[in-house]
Each structure stands twice: as C-alpha cells, then as structure tokens.
Design a protein around this motif. Structure first.
Motif, mmCIF file in Angstrom:
data_model
loop_
_atom_site.group_PDB
_atom_site.id
_atom_site.type_symbol
_atom_site.label_atom_id
_atom_site.label_comp_id
_atom_site.label_asym_id
_atom_site.label_seq_id
_atom_site.Cartn_x
_atom_site.Cartn_y
_atom_site.Cartn_z
ATOM 1 N N GLY A 171 -2.833 4.655 0.628
ATOM 2 C CA GLY A 171 -3.728 4.562 -0.516
ATOM 3 C C GLY A 171 -3.496 3.355 -1.388
ATOM 4 N N LEU A 172 -2.392 2.647 -1.178
ATOM 5 C CA LEU A 172 -2.115 1.434 -1.949
ATOM 6 C C LEU A 172 -2.797 0.267 -1.252
ATOM 7 C CD1 LEU A 172 -0.503 0.245 -4.367
ATOM 8 C CD2 LEU A 172 1.349 -0.184 -2.751
ATOM 9 N N GLU A 173 -3.992 -0.063 -1.692
ATOM 10 C CA GLU A 173 -4.818 -1.018 -0.945
ATOM 11 C C GLU A 173 -4.418 -2.474 -1.176
ATOM 12 O OE1 GLU A 173 -9.023 -0.374 -1.345
ATOM 13 O OE2 GLU A 173 -8.847 0.901 0.415
ATOM 14 N N SER A 174 -3.614 -2.741 -2.170
ATOM 15 C CA SER A 174 -3.204 -4.120 -2.423
ATOM 16 C C SER A 174 -1.818 -4.365 -1.852
ATOM 17 C CB SER A 174 -3.197 -4.409 -3.922
ATOM 18 O OG SER A 174 -2.721 -5.722 -4.165
ATOM 19 N N ARG A 175 -1.670 -5.505 -1.193
ATOM 20 C CA ARG A 175 -0.363 -5.876 -0.656
ATOM 21 C C ARG A 175 0.472 -6.660 -1.659
ATOM 22 N NH1 ARG A 175 -0.890 -9.503 2.919
ATOM 23 N NH2 ARG A 175 -3.096 -9.920 2.621
ATOM 24 N N GLU A 176 -0.130 -7.120 -2.763
ATOM 25 C CA GLU A 176 0.618 -7.838 -3.788
ATOM 26 C C GLU A 176 0.875 -6.896 -4.962
ATOM 27 O OE1 GLU A 176 -0.324 -11.178 -7.122
ATOM 28 O OE2 GLU A 176 -0.675 -11.800 -5.044
ATOM 29 N N VAL A 177 2.124 -6.486 -5.123
ATOM 30 C CA VAL A 177 2.520 -5.626 -6.239
ATOM 31 C C VAL A 177 3.297 -6.491 -7.223
ATOM 32 C CG1 VAL A 177 3.762 -3.553 -6.940
ATOM 33 C CG2 VAL A 177 2.571 -3.611 -4.736
ATOM 34 N N THR A 205 -1.490 -4.536 -9.608
ATOM 35 C CA THR A 205 -1.849 -5.454 -8.536
ATOM 36 C C THR A 205 -3.079 -6.268 -8.939
ATOM 37 O OG1 THR A 205 -3.501 -4.141 -7.334
ATOM 38 C CG2 THR A 205 -1.187 -3.552 -7.004
ATOM 39 N N PRO A 206 -3.426 -7.308 -8.180
ATOM 40 C CA PRO A 206 -4.663 -8.052 -8.463
ATOM 41 C C PRO A 206 -5.925 -7.236 -8.213
ATOM 42 C CG PRO A 206 -3.140 -9.380 -7.172
ATOM 43 C CD PRO A 206 -2.607 -7.984 -7.169
ATOM 44 N N LEU A 207 -5.813 -6.102 -7.510
ATOM 45 C CA LEU A 207 -6.969 -5.245 -7.268
ATOM 46 C C LEU A 207 -7.107 -4.141 -8.304
ATOM 47 C CD1 LEU A 207 -6.782 -4.839 -3.386
ATOM 48 C CD2 LEU A 207 -8.185 -6.418 -4.707
ATOM 49 N N GLY A 208 -6.122 -4.003 -9.175
ATOM 50 C CA GLY A 208 -6.171 -2.970 -10.184
ATOM 51 C C GLY A 208 -4.859 -2.229 -10.302
ATOM 52 N N LEU A 209 -4.890 -1.145 -11.051
ATOM 53 C CA LEU A 209 -3.702 -0.350 -11.337
ATOM 54 C C LEU A 209 -3.711 0.894 -10.456
ATOM 55 C CD1 LEU A 209 -1.263 -0.326 -13.303
ATOM 56 C CD2 LEU A 209 -2.648 1.110 -14.813
ATOM 57 N N PHE A 210 -2.622 1.080 -9.693
ATOM 58 C CA PHE A 210 -2.489 2.212 -8.786
ATOM 59 C C PHE A 210 -1.408 3.161 -9.296
ATOM 60 C CE2 PHE A 210 -4.507 -0.959 -6.219
ATOM 61 C CZ PHE A 210 -5.289 -0.268 -5.300
ATOM 62 N N ALA A 211 -1.542 4.443 -8.951
ATOM 63 C CA ALA A 211 -0.566 5.444 -9.371
ATOM 64 C C ALA A 211 -0.246 6.385 -8.221
ATOM 65 C CB ALA A 211 -1.097 6.248 -10.564
ATOM 66 N N SER A 212 0.982 6.918 -8.255
ATOM 67 C CA SER A 212 1.423 7.939 -7.305
ATOM 68 C C SER A 212 2.099 9.050 -8.087
ATOM 69 C CB SER A 212 2.402 7.351 -6.285
ATOM 70 O OG SER A 212 2.967 8.366 -5.476
ATOM 71 N N THR A 213 1.844 10.276 -7.700
ATOM 72 C CA THR A 213 2.469 11.425 -8.359
ATOM 73 C C THR A 213 3.503 12.110 -7.468
ATOM 74 O OG1 THR A 213 0.693 12.885 -7.596
ATOM 75 C CG2 THR A 213 0.431 11.852 -9.771
ATOM 76 N N ASN A 214 3.762 11.523 -6.298
ATOM 77 C CA ASN A 214 4.701 12.155 -5.368
ATOM 78 C C ASN A 214 5.704 11.156 -4.804
ATOM 79 O OD1 ASN A 214 2.964 10.715 -3.776
ATOM 80 N ND2 ASN A 214 2.106 12.500 -2.731
ATOM 81 N N GLY A 215 6.187 10.270 -5.659
ATOM 82 C CA GLY A 215 7.235 9.346 -5.242
ATOM 83 C C GLY A 215 6.783 8.292 -4.263
ATOM 84 N N GLY A 216 5.495 7.984 -4.230
ATOM 85 C CA GLY A 216 4.986 6.931 -3.363
ATOM 86 C C GLY A 216 4.415 7.400 -2.050
ATOM 87 N N ALA A 217 4.410 8.711 -1.799
ATOM 88 C CA ALA A 217 3.848 9.204 -0.538
ATOM 89 C C ALA A 217 2.353 8.943 -0.459
ATOM 90 C CB ALA A 217 4.127 10.696 -0.386
ATOM 91 N N ALA A 218 1.674 8.971 -1.589
ATOM 92 C CA ALA A 218 0.236 8.697 -1.625
ATOM 93 C C ALA A 218 -0.091 8.025 -2.949
ATOM 94 C CB ALA A 218 -0.566 9.990 -1.472
ATOM 95 N N TRP A 219 -1.089 7.129 -2.903
ATOM 96 C CA TRP A 219 -1.477 6.347 -4.075
ATOM 97 C C TRP A 219 -2.982 6.477 -4.301
ATOM 98 C CZ3 TRP A 219 2.014 3.545 -7.049
ATOM 99 C CH2 TRP A 219 3.304 3.429 -6.515
ATOM 100 N N SER A 220 -3.369 6.304 -5.568
ATOM 101 C CA SER A 220 -4.785 6.284 -5.912
ATOM 102 C C SER A 220 -5.025 5.165 -6.930
ATOM 103 C CB SER A 220 -5.240 7.627 -6.499
ATOM 104 O OG SER A 220 -4.523 7.935 -7.677
ATOM 105 N N LEU A 221 -6.210 4.578 -6.862
ATOM 106 C CA LEU A 221 -6.588 3.502 -7.784
ATOM 107 C C LEU A 221 -7.059 4.133 -9.085
ATOM 108 C CD1 LEU A 221 -7.103 0.493 -8.286
ATOM 109 C CD2 LEU A 221 -9.348 0.767 -7.225
ATOM 110 N N ARG A 222 -6.419 3.759 -10.208
ATOM 111 C CA ARG A 222 -6.724 4.361 -11.490
ATOM 112 C C ARG A 222 -7.568 3.464 -12.395
ATOM 113 N NH1 ARG A 222 -3.518 8.766 -12.722
ATOM 114 N NH2 ARG A 222 -3.008 9.832 -10.762
#
Length: 810
Positions: free
Chosen positions: A98-104, A121-138
């Motif tokens: 779910g982390l669509e940007s490769r530049e963090v 990231t340059p694509l926006g702000l991403f968040a994870s609620t499970n330690g990085g197992a899954a990400w969503s664009l916020r």
C-alpha cells in the motif's frame, strides 16, 4: 488469455500447552501444497521473490527506533520505500504493501501507539496502523522531499501530528532543486483531519522558506519547535497551533539542517558545520563548535545529523557530512567535542556492501537515532547505508543486510556469473547467483571515479561490456564503455570518439549492443538531450568509436531523436534495430547507412516510446513499447501487439520496460512493466508466458519494488533489476515435494525455535501474527536451509501467545 494454475500454501495450526515448562506453548505447522483450478488475471501465479542483491547503496533519509520495543528499527530510503528490522538492525526487510511511493523523505513512530507509523513522500502522506504491514494514503496535498525534509514528521504523546511539508513554487526536476514553500500541517485526531497553519503560510511563503525539521518536546506537553531555513527556530506552546520566534542569539540567513531536544536543552545544526544550543526555558542560543572543524569538501546536499541522549541532555552526538567524515561526541552539552575519524573504529560489511571498496560510505551522514532504552546504542544513516554503535560512538558496525536501496539498470549472466549495472555504485558481479557480490568497476581503491552504469552486453567470444557515464577530477561527465576479457575481474575504459567535445551529464543513459557473431563489434547510443543522437560503432572491442553514417528518426520529430535502445539481428548482423524515446521503432539493413521506420499492424506506433528490443535466434523480434509488448515476424518491419497496458489495468504511464527469454526454451518469455512518471511511484508488474506469448501470467507476487527495468535467466532463476532495490530473483522451477517444517516452538525462555529437515538451495522466512485474522509480519528472513543441526533460534518478538508460519524462498 491470462491464465495459470498455482499452488496454494495452507497453514495448519494447533496449540498444546506443556506441563513441564510453565507458560510454554507449542505450535506445529505443516505446509500443504494443494492444486487449485486455473485462475485468470493479475496475481494468478504462485511466485516468491527473494533479495539477490547487496545492502545499502542509496540515501537513507530517516532512521527511527520503536519506543516500545528497541529491537524494532525503521529505515527510510530514497528509492526503495521502507525497511524494518526486528533484531536491532542486524537484518532488514521491506514493508511496502500500500505504500505507493518509493521515496520516503520523512518518517515517524507514534510514541503512545508504536504500531502507528507515518511516512511523508512526494506522492503524499501515508499511514500504517499495524507496524508497516499495510499502508494507506491519508493526504495527497501533504508532500515531503528528500534533501529538504530532514525531520519532517513529529507526533506528541497525546497523538497530535505535525508535518513540515513543502510545495513547489514552480515546476522543477528534481523537485527538491526548485523553489519550495514550507507548509506546516497539524492533525489533533490521529490523522483524520488536517489544518494548514496559515500564520506560517503568510509569514514565509513569499520568501520560499523551507522547514527542515519539526520536533515535539517529549519532556513538556504541548511544546514543539520548528526549524525555518534562513530564520532559525520557532516555538509553539499550544500543541502546534500558533508559533513565535525562538531565535535570540541566532544569526539570520543561515542554511539550517537539523535539530534535536534533550531534557532541558535544544540543539540545532546549520551549514557549514555550525552547532547551536539553547535552554528550552528561554531562547539563549550559543554557538558550540569547540573541537568541530569544517570539512575539506562535500558533494552531498545532506544534513549534519545530530542526536541527543533521551536520559541525559548533556550527551550529544554529531555526524558531520563532508570529507573526511567525522563523528563527534560531547558529554558536556556540546561545550567540548571529541571527534573520531579512525578507520579501525568502523566494521565495514564488505560482504553485503561490496561497493564501499572504492567509496567512503561514512562521508555523508543524514539522520541519527538514539535508542531510548539504551542511550549508548546509536544508529545513523548515510548516503550509502546504516551504521550502529553499541558503545556511544566508540565503535561502529555497518548494518545493511536486506536494506537494498540501489537503482539497478541492467542484469546479465554469462552462464556462470551474474552481473549488475547500477547508478552510483557501478558494476558488480556475483559468482554465487546473487548471494554474494564483488566489485568490478570502479576497482577497489579507485576512489576518484564517479559514475552511473547503464547497460551490459556480452560478445560472442565472452567479452563483457558495460555502458557508463563517468566523471573524474580531470574528466568531465563523459559517456564511456568498460570492457573485461577475464570474466569481469579486470576492466578497461575507453571513451575515444564518443562525443568528446559535447557537454554531458551523469544522468544521460547509455545503451549498448554487441554483435552476436562478430567479436569486438558493438554499438552505442547516448540518450542525451543534446543535439548528438548518433549511434556509434566500434570494431576494436570498444577502444575507438565512429558515428554511423545516418541516425534514426523522422524529419518532423527532431526533438525526440534520442535513442533509448539498440539491438543487432542474430540472423543477419547487417540489420540493426533502434528504439527511440518518442519516435518509434527503426531498423537498418545496411549497418546504419539508412534507417526505416517500422509500423504496427492495426495499431499506430509512429511516435511511441520504445524501452527495449530483444531479437530471438529463431527470427522473432520483441519490443517493449510504452503501450505494451509487440512482436515482429518479419525482422522488425511490422509489429503486432502481444500484451498491452489494457491487460495490466493501469493508465498509459505504466510502460512495458524489459523483455527476456529463457535460453533453454525461447518460448518461455518474460516481460516487466513500470510506471515511468512520476518516478516515485512503486507500480509495475512482471509477466511470464510459457507458450511464446500466446498466454500470460502475472508473477509479480511479493516483489517489493515494482519498477523492473531489466530481466535475465540463469540456472533456473529469473533475475529482476529493480529501479530501487537492486536485484531480486525467483525460482522458475516447481517447489520440491514433499517439504515439511518439523516444528516451531515458543519456549518459556523467550526464544522461537525452528527445526526442519535439510534441503538444497532453499531459504526460509519466519512470519508472525498476534492472531490468525491479522497480517503476518516478517520476523526473520533468508534463514539458510542447512544451519547447524537443522535448528534456528531467535528471541521471541513479544510475550504471550502468537501465531507463526514459515515460508520457503528460492
């Protein structure tokens, strides 16, 4: 038709409490291989990708320690997303779902909710609620860039989030090179709603101020500090709502870089080599550089990294960018600094970062993190990797296993050895099929060469070639060719006759093709924006070059005559093929004296972008276009579509990039796709056809970095050159049957014990989850198949009942 019949891995779990060992539970795990009906579409094929490259190699903008579990460390990268370690950085794995940007560029862990992560990231702000197992664009409007946001996200104990973001005043490439307007966003509710601070917007927008860092004070609720380039430090006492100058004692106009906070003090760094300190009670800044010397030179636009002990604000650490690299330690709040540049203090990992034999990986520190549970344990990231000290900076060890962060532009095999061409770290070879790597060019000790390697080729006599752009203290950026006649051990360089009088850049890619029948004959083109778009030929193994009589390209499209790729027909070597960036496919039947445009049957390809050309020994020619894969049955004169972007369901920005075939079976074909622009996107796929292109299966599976720009086969494996995580590989063979894990046990002494039978050429990954409905988190990767006594132990991730499973990797 896109079909495949995969094998499914099924986990069977039982729990059995033992009476002999208090609180111990045992799990028995069986992996059952079950046939399933054929499936169509994306994700149909069961495929498992494993790292086959070296660690490090790129910029790592942020490093952070989990405040609840010091074994967990996060490492952000500029081209390959996020890395996670569960063993103090000893090994790393990607967390990219779910982390669509490769530049963090910016990263933070919520101190009160350690499973809550935020990535800018340059694509926006991403968040994870499970330690990085899954990400969503916020938030798409909150963007961060490397070299700009050195510490761009901070989270308070109460959960308020502040993000120092930036927007472009005008288009620029790369964006961080342009005029950026600093913006501060605040969320009081864990990221559900965001507010732009208009006070700062009105105050600093007209002068294009950057906000390099923002930090919440962990020692006083509601207090935060913001670093403003050219101005200094601002303070907020109301949880980031309003801000006031905190600049008493700071000179104006400095180029600010980073800051950190102790129990009663605040530190800030500026370029060049300036460190300031102030009490947090009132602004009273003092320059504290006693013992800090300005470096001789620096070519890297990175920060001086600073870290403060969480328990003792007088213990401060400073990593200074430049040459030579110096790590400073102060035990009196920066009044006196003790610098260390002794090479013996650093344990280089030459197995996992072989390129460092000709560079200084310590030269450019970027970020620093002090372990809150043990202030003597320090991490600092650099342009090339990550280092850890367990004794407050006296000794350092490189920790890059699995943290692959290199743009790999091409892979090639000679049947025995695997070669990779890379930006920044040059040409490397692997005699161990991707498990171990050795530097090729630059050679060890050759520290005066800066280069990007773009292309690899092999002549019919086994001679190896690499197309590069290089720069030395006496030579400006120049296209060149490296040649090795001894299997990649020694290399010679020549640029004679290749645009010697033109201005080039290291970013100008070089394409290369070797005549498959005539030793010593090869062709070269440079994809430069200059007016020189000729293809050059060498008949003396690359020592001298001459431009071909004519160049491909149409008269009405002269701005896009740049050559992206070239190839030679193996059935008639007078026939050359050229793919242009935006002027289609061209062929010549007289060694470049004249060029003719190829056309498509039922499709318009005149102004298409051609990424790669692969002529097969049976006469077929495959070409990867921006719109998909096309095949020619008449030596490149006309093309018909084989697999187009309609098949992978993405927009036109996802191009077909690379084509490869299995030398043991030319009907076993492979294709990779990637989203070309914006370059930060982590989108792409890998496809396989076993019937010459009639049907295809998506085999992308768990490949973490999706843009794949090169493919090759060797000894039953498919290797992928990724635009960010160097090389990954997957087995092309069916899994060995049967295969069983004999047992996994969580012992009372706090260790996970894994036992299995011996196997050949297999690796294991241990994953864990707190319950069967949650995502499995990789805990340990690349466990060898035949460890001593077939047993592996590691510390249990956390107390309490957890669920484990083991996957077999190729």
């Amino acid at each position: 038709m896109l079909c495949s019949g995969p094998l499914t891995l099924v986990m069977v779990q039982t729990m059995k409490p033992t009476l002999q060992v208090r609180c111990a539970m045992r799990w028995c795990v069986a992996l059952i291989l079950a046939g399933t009906p054929p499936m169509c579409g994306r994700g149909a094929a069961a495929q498992n990708w494993a790292p086959a490259g070296f660690g490090g190699g790129g910029l790592f903008p942020q490093v952070a320690v989990d405040p609840a579990d010091p074994r967990i460390v996060y490492l952000a990268s500029d081209v390959s997303g996020l890395n996670k370690s569960t063993n103090y950085g000893e090994s790393w794995f990607k967390i990219d779902s779910g982390l669509e940007s490769r530049e963090v560029a910016a990263f933070a862990v919520a101190p009160s909710e350690p499973l809550s992560l935020w990535a800018g990231t340059p694509l926006g702000l991403f968040a994870s609620t499970n330690g990085g197992a899954a990400w969503s664009l916020r938030a798409t409007n909150i963007v961060c860039y490397k070299h700009v946001d050195y510490r761009g996200i901070t989270i308070s104990q109460a959960g308020t989030i502040l993000v120092a973001a930036h927007r472009l005043a005008a288009p620029a490439e790369p964006p961080e090179s342009g005029d950026l307007i600093g913006e501060l966003y605040r969320s009081p509710d864990g990221g559900r709603t965001w507010t732009l601070n208009t006070q700062l917007e009105n105050q600093f927008a007209s002068s294009y101020r950057r906000f390099p860092a923002v930090v919440f004070d962990a020692y006083k609720s509601g207090r935060a500090f913001l670093l403003v380039d050219g101005v200094g430090v601002l303070e907020s006492t109301d949880d980031g709502r309003s801000w006031a100058c905190f600049t008493n004692g700071l000179p104006a106009g400095l180029n600010w870089r980073n800051m950190d906070i102790g129990s009663n003090v605040i530190y800030a760094t500026a370029t060049p080599s300036l460190v300031y300190r102030s009490s947090k009670d009132a602004a009273s800044w003092q320059l504290i550089t006693n013992g800090v010397t300005e470096p001789e030179a620096t070519d890297y636009p990175v920060a001086d990294a600073i870290g403060v002990s969480p328990s003792d604000g007088q213990a401060v650490y400073l990593g200074q960018a430049g040459w030579p690299f110096v790590f400073y330690r102060s035990n009196d709040g920066g009044q006196h600094w003790n610098g260390s540049v002794v090479p013996d203090d650093y344990a280089f990992d030459t197995n996992n970062a072989p390129f460092q034999s000709w560079i200084d990986p310590l030269q450019a520190p970027v970020a620093m993190a002090v372990d809150p549970s043990d202030p003597s344990r320090i991490y600092y990231s650099t342009w090339w990797g990550l280092w850890r000290s367990d004794n407050a900076g006296t000794n350092w060890a490189e920790k890059v296993v699995g943290a692959q962060n290199t743009v790999c532009t091409a892979v090639l095999t000679d049947g025995q050895t695997l070669f990779s061409a890379n930006m920044d770290v040059g040409i490397l070879r692997s005699p161990g099929a991707g498990r171990t790597w050795l530097p090729c060019f630059p050679a060890p000790g050759q520290t005066d060469v800066e280069l990007h390697a773009w292309a690899l080729a092999r002549g019919p006599d086994g001679t190896l070639y690499a197309g590069i752009t290089m720069r030395t203290p006496t030579l400006p950026a120049t296209p060149a060719v490296c040649r090795s006649e001894d299997g990649g051990t020694n290399w010679q360089v020549s640029a004679k006759g290749i645009f010697q009088t033109s201005a080039f850049d290291l970013e100008d890619p070089v394409s290369l093709a070797a005549d498959p029948r005539t030793p010593g004959t090869l062709y070269l083109a440079v994809g430069s924006y200059t007016d020189h778009h000729a293809i050059h030929r060498s008949t003396d193994y690359g020592q001298t070059w001459t431009a071909l009589p004519a160049a491909p390209g149409s008269a009405d499209n002269t701005n896009d005559h740049r050559v992206k790729c070239i190839a030679v027909d193996p059935l008639a070597t007078n026939r050359l093929f050229a793919g242009l960036y935006w002027d289609g496919f061209w062929y010549s039947e007289d060694r470049g004296a004249h060029w003719i445009r190829a056309h498509g049957t039922g499709v318009y390809l005149d102004y298409a972008s051609v990424q790669q050309i692969v002529p097969l020994p049976d006469g077929r020619v495959f070409a990867a276009f921006d719109s998909g894969l096309y095949q020619s049955a008449d030596h490149g004169r006309t093309f018909t579509p084989v697999l187009t972007n309609a098949n992978w369901g993405e927009d036109s920005l996802q191009y077909a990039c690379s084509v490869a075939f299995n030398s043991a079976n030319t009907n076993d074909l492979f294709l990779s796709t990637a989203q070309i622009y914006p370059v930060w996107y982590n989108r792409g796929s890998v496809w396989r056809s076993r019937d010459g292109g009639a049907t295809w299966s998506d085999i992308t599976a768990n490949l973490p970095v999706k843009p794949v720009v090169g493919l090759c086969c060797q000894a039953g494996y498919l290797y992928a050159a990724t635009w960010g995580a160097n090389v990954y590989r997957t087995s092309l063979q069916s899994p060995a049957l049967p295969f069983r894990i004999t047992g996994i046990a969580l012992e009372a002494k706090g260790q996970v014990v894994i036992r299995w039978p011996s196997a050949t050429d297999q690796f294991f990954t241990l994953l864990r989850a707190t319950n069967l409905s949650s995502a499995f988190i990789p805990t340990l990767r690349h466990i060898p198949a035949t460890p001593p006594a077939n047993t592996r132990t590691l510390a249990a991730p956390s107390p309490g009942p957890e669920f484990y499973r083991v996957l077999v990797e190729p």
